[in-house]
Scaffold this motif. Structure first.
Motif, mmCIF file in Angstrom:
data_model
loop_
_atom_site.group_PDB
_atom_site.id
_atom_site.type_symbol
_atom_site.label_atom_id
_atom_site.label_comp_id
_atom_site.label_asym_id
_atom_site.label_seq_id
_atom_site.Cartn_x
_atom_site.Cartn_y
_atom_site.Cartn_z
ATOM 1 N N TYR A 69 -18.212 -18.280 -76.032
ATOM 2 C CA TYR A 69 -17.741 -18.095 -74.665
ATOM 3 C C TYR A 69 -18.872 -18.316 -73.659
ATOM 4 O O TYR A 69 -20.059 -18.185 -73.994
ATOM 5 C CB TYR A 69 -17.139 -16.698 -74.485
ATOM 6 C CG TYR A 69 -18.110 -15.565 -74.718
ATOM 7 C CD1 TYR A 69 -18.783 -14.966 -73.657
ATOM 8 C CD2 TYR A 69 -18.361 -15.081 -76.006
ATOM 9 C CE1 TYR A 69 -19.668 -13.924 -73.867
ATOM 10 C CE2 TYR A 69 -19.243 -14.040 -76.226
ATOM 11 C CZ TYR A 69 -19.892 -13.462 -75.154
ATOM 12 O OH TYR A 69 -20.781 -12.428 -75.363
ATOM 13 N N PRO A 70 -18.532 -18.665 -72.421
ATOM 14 C CA PRO A 70 -19.569 -18.951 -71.429
ATOM 15 C C PRO A 70 -20.117 -17.695 -70.779
ATOM 16 O O PRO A 70 -19.420 -16.685 -70.633
ATOM 17 C CB PRO A 70 -18.836 -19.814 -70.397
ATOM 18 C CG PRO A 70 -17.419 -19.381 -70.493
ATOM 19 C CD PRO A 70 -17.181 -18.982 -71.919
ATOM 20 N N ILE A 71 -21.363 -17.781 -70.398
ATOM 21 C CA ILE A 71 -21.997 -16.767 -69.561
ATOM 22 C C ILE A 71 -22.553 -17.491 -68.347
ATOM 23 O O ILE A 71 -23.388 -18.383 -68.471
ATOM 24 C CB ILE A 71 -23.120 -16.037 -70.304
ATOM 25 C CG1 ILE A 71 -22.547 -15.259 -71.493
ATOM 26 C CG2 ILE A 71 -23.846 -15.085 -69.352
ATOM 27 C CD1 ILE A 71 -23.602 -14.571 -72.324
ATOM 28 N N ILE A 72 -22.075 -17.112 -67.184
ATOM 29 C CA ILE A 72 -22.477 -17.759 -65.938
ATOM 30 C C ILE A 72 -23.597 -16.949 -65.298
ATOM 31 O O ILE A 72 -23.521 -15.715 -65.207
ATOM 32 C CB ILE A 72 -21.278 -17.883 -64.985
ATOM 33 C CG1 ILE A 72 -20.180 -18.739 -65.640
ATOM 34 C CG2 ILE A 72 -21.696 -18.498 -63.648
ATOM 35 C CD1 ILE A 72 -18.847 -18.666 -64.944
ATOM 36 N N ASN A 73 -24.637 -17.640 -64.879
ATOM 37 C CA ASN A 73 -25.756 -16.996 -64.202
ATOM 38 C C ASN A 73 -25.767 -17.391 -62.734
ATOM 39 O O ASN A 73 -25.449 -18.531 -62.377
ATOM 40 C CB ASN A 73 -27.080 -17.425 -64.841
ATOM 41 C CG ASN A 73 -27.160 -17.019 -66.292
ATOM 42 O OD1 ASN A 73 -26.907 -15.884 -66.651
ATOM 43 N ND2 ASN A 73 -27.489 -17.981 -67.149
ATOM 44 N N SER A 74 -26.139 -16.451 -61.874
ATOM 45 C CA SER A 74 -26.193 -16.691 -60.444
ATOM 46 C C SER A 74 -27.553 -16.264 -59.908
ATOM 47 O O SER A 74 -28.135 -15.281 -60.379
ATOM 48 C CB SER A 74 -25.082 -15.902 -59.736
ATOM 49 O OG SER A 74 -25.198 -16.008 -58.328
ATOM 50 N N VAL A 75 -28.048 -16.992 -58.906
ATOM 51 C CA VAL A 75 -29.330 -16.645 -58.316
ATOM 52 C C VAL A 75 -29.211 -15.459 -57.359
ATOM 53 O O VAL A 75 -30.208 -14.918 -56.908
ATOM 54 C CB VAL A 75 -29.937 -17.849 -57.554
ATOM 55 C CG1 VAL A 75 -30.208 -18.995 -58.501
ATOM 56 C CG2 VAL A 75 -29.007 -18.299 -56.420
ATOM 57 N N LYS A 76 -27.987 -15.070 -57.075
ATOM 58 C CA LYS A 76 -27.767 -13.918 -56.208
ATOM 59 C C LYS A 76 -26.889 -12.903 -56.933
ATOM 60 O O LYS A 76 -26.253 -13.209 -57.929
ATOM 61 C CB LYS A 76 -27.074 -14.356 -54.924
ATOM 62 C CG LYS A 76 -25.749 -15.058 -55.145
ATOM 63 C CD LYS A 76 -25.152 -15.552 -53.847
ATOM 64 C CE LYS A 76 -23.827 -16.295 -54.097
ATOM 65 N NZ LYS A 76 -23.210 -16.760 -52.839
ATOM 66 N N LYS A 77 -26.896 -11.677 -56.460
ATOM 67 C CA LYS A 77 -26.028 -10.666 -57.037
ATOM 68 C C LYS A 77 -24.593 -11.013 -56.659
ATOM 69 O O LYS A 77 -24.247 -11.080 -55.485
ATOM 70 C CB LYS A 77 -26.410 -9.273 -56.531
ATOM 71 C CG LYS A 77 -27.771 -8.799 -57.028
ATOM 72 C CD LYS A 77 -28.060 -7.379 -56.557
ATOM 73 C CE LYS A 77 -29.409 -6.903 -57.088
ATOM 74 N NZ LYS A 77 -29.727 -5.518 -56.632
ATOM 75 N N ASP A 78 -23.778 -11.227 -57.650
ATOM 76 C CA ASP A 78 -22.448 -11.770 -57.408
ATOM 77 C C ASP A 78 -21.438 -11.006 -58.253
ATOM 78 O O ASP A 78 -21.402 -11.144 -59.469
ATOM 79 C CB ASP A 78 -22.443 -13.258 -57.767
ATOM 80 C CG ASP A 78 -21.223 -13.983 -57.224
ATOM 81 O OD1 ASP A 78 -20.149 -13.363 -57.190
ATOM 82 O OD2 ASP A 78 -21.348 -15.153 -56.845
ATOM 83 N N ASP A 79 -20.601 -10.194 -57.615
ATOM 84 C CA ASP A 79 -19.614 -9.405 -58.344
ATOM 85 C C ASP A 79 -18.593 -10.287 -59.049
ATOM 86 O O ASP A 79 -18.124 -9.959 -60.144
ATOM 87 C CB ASP A 79 -18.884 -8.457 -57.385
ATOM 88 C CG ASP A 79 -19.773 -7.318 -56.904
ATOM 89 O OD1 ASP A 79 -20.784 -7.032 -57.584
ATOM 90 O OD2 ASP A 79 -19.466 -6.728 -55.851
ATOM 91 N N ALA A 80 -18.235 -11.427 -58.416
ATOM 92 C CA ALA A 80 -17.245 -12.317 -59.035
ATOM 93 C C ALA A 80 -17.776 -12.886 -60.339
ATOM 94 O O ALA A 80 -17.044 -12.985 -61.333
ATOM 95 C CB ALA A 80 -16.887 -13.447 -58.070
ATOM 96 N N VAL A 81 -19.051 -13.270 -60.360
ATOM 97 C CA VAL A 81 -19.658 -13.791 -61.586
ATOM 98 C C VAL A 81 -19.693 -12.709 -62.651
ATOM 99 O O VAL A 81 -19.391 -12.961 -63.825
ATOM 100 C CB VAL A 81 -21.075 -14.327 -61.296
ATOM 101 C CG1 VAL A 81 -21.818 -14.609 -62.594
ATOM 102 C CG2 VAL A 81 -20.991 -15.593 -60.457
#
Length: 269
Positions: A69-81
């Motif tokens: 399964y995928p794990i998405i990373n974000s450079v900002k704090k992102d509740d949706a991610v």
């Protein structure tokens, strides 16, 4: 290998491939990324795999369950991610629990015991799910989710579906969210596209060279899709719109020349 046969060969490749890593990025701008753009992407994705190997009392491998399964990373704090990642992980955990609880493992154990009693070789059963990223653009990621099951004998079952998300909001897109055509207009596009696919591959589709509009209309619930770098890929799973055919009829509807048909920005042209 042509692009139009990509999905069919994915099914074949699943028999031997275990996806171990996937790192991709996408821009968050609403405009297409310019050449030479060097800023770090706001979103990247990798994959993780949950695997469980089940043995009998003698240590013989009976069943392998695997879910990538995928794990998405974000450079900002992102509740949706964060919520999306939790959803993907929960899906994987639930899949393992479902397989262990639906009788498949017990059936495999019985088959293995019977094979041992008859001095026959037993081939371990398996259920495998993989997510593979097919498209990134703006805040959109589109995945191809594939499932393969082997429960004895000489055949395997396959099921695939596209999963397309707005990563910024966490929303999963329906076809109507990204594609303008609907109802009869969509049916005509599908018929024309699949006709080309079928007529060029008569030998694997049991001589079928076309779908009627009625056949497509009656199978709209079976229609699957995902976004690719070059367009939108439409497909039907095996044994759906063409009974008893274990192949995937599919075609790609290109972005080029059809921008007005898409409700999303076009990237990568």
């Amino acid at each position: 290998m042509t692009k139009k046969n990509t999905l069919r060969y994915i099914v074949t490749a699943l028999k031997i491939l275990i996806i171990t890593a996937l790192v991709v990025g996408c821009e968050t701008s609403d405009k297409p990324a310019s050449k030479g753009h060097t800023e770090l992407p706001a979103y990247t994705a990798r994959v993780e795999t949950l695997t469980e190997k089940i043995t009998d009392d003698d240590g013989t491998l009976i069943y392998t369950i695997s879910y990538t399964y995928p794990i998405i990373n974000s450079v900002k704090k992102d509740d949706a991610v964060k919520e999306l990642n939790e959803k993907f992980k929960t899906e994987a955990e639930n899949f393992l629990s479902e397989i262990k609880g639906n009788g498949s493992v017990e059936k495999a154990k019985s088959t293995a015991k019977a094979a041992a009693g008859d001095n026959k070789e037993f081939y371990p059963h398996s259920s495998t799910v993989n997510y593979a990223l097919q498209y990134t653009g703006g805040n959109i990621m589109s995945f191809l989710k594939t499932e393969e099951n082997y429960t004895g004998g000489t055949s395997r079952t396959y099921y695939s579906e596209g999963r397309t998300y707005n990563i910024e909001t966490g929303k999963e897109y329906a076809l109507s969210d990204v594609f303008e055509a609907k109802n009869l207009g969509l049916v005509k596009i599908l018929r024309n596209g699949f006709k080309t696919e079928l007529s060029g591959n008569k030998e694997i589709f049991k001589g079928k060279t076309d779908f009627t509009e009625e056949e497509i209309s009656n199978n709209m619930n079976n229609l699957k899709w995902y976004l690719s770098p070059d367009g939108i890929m439409f497909f039907f799973n095996p044994n759906t719109i063409i009974p008893d055919v274990n192949e995937i009829p599919q075609f790609e509807y290109s972005y080029v020349g059809n921008k007005s048909m898409f409700k999303i920005p076009i990237y990568g042209e």
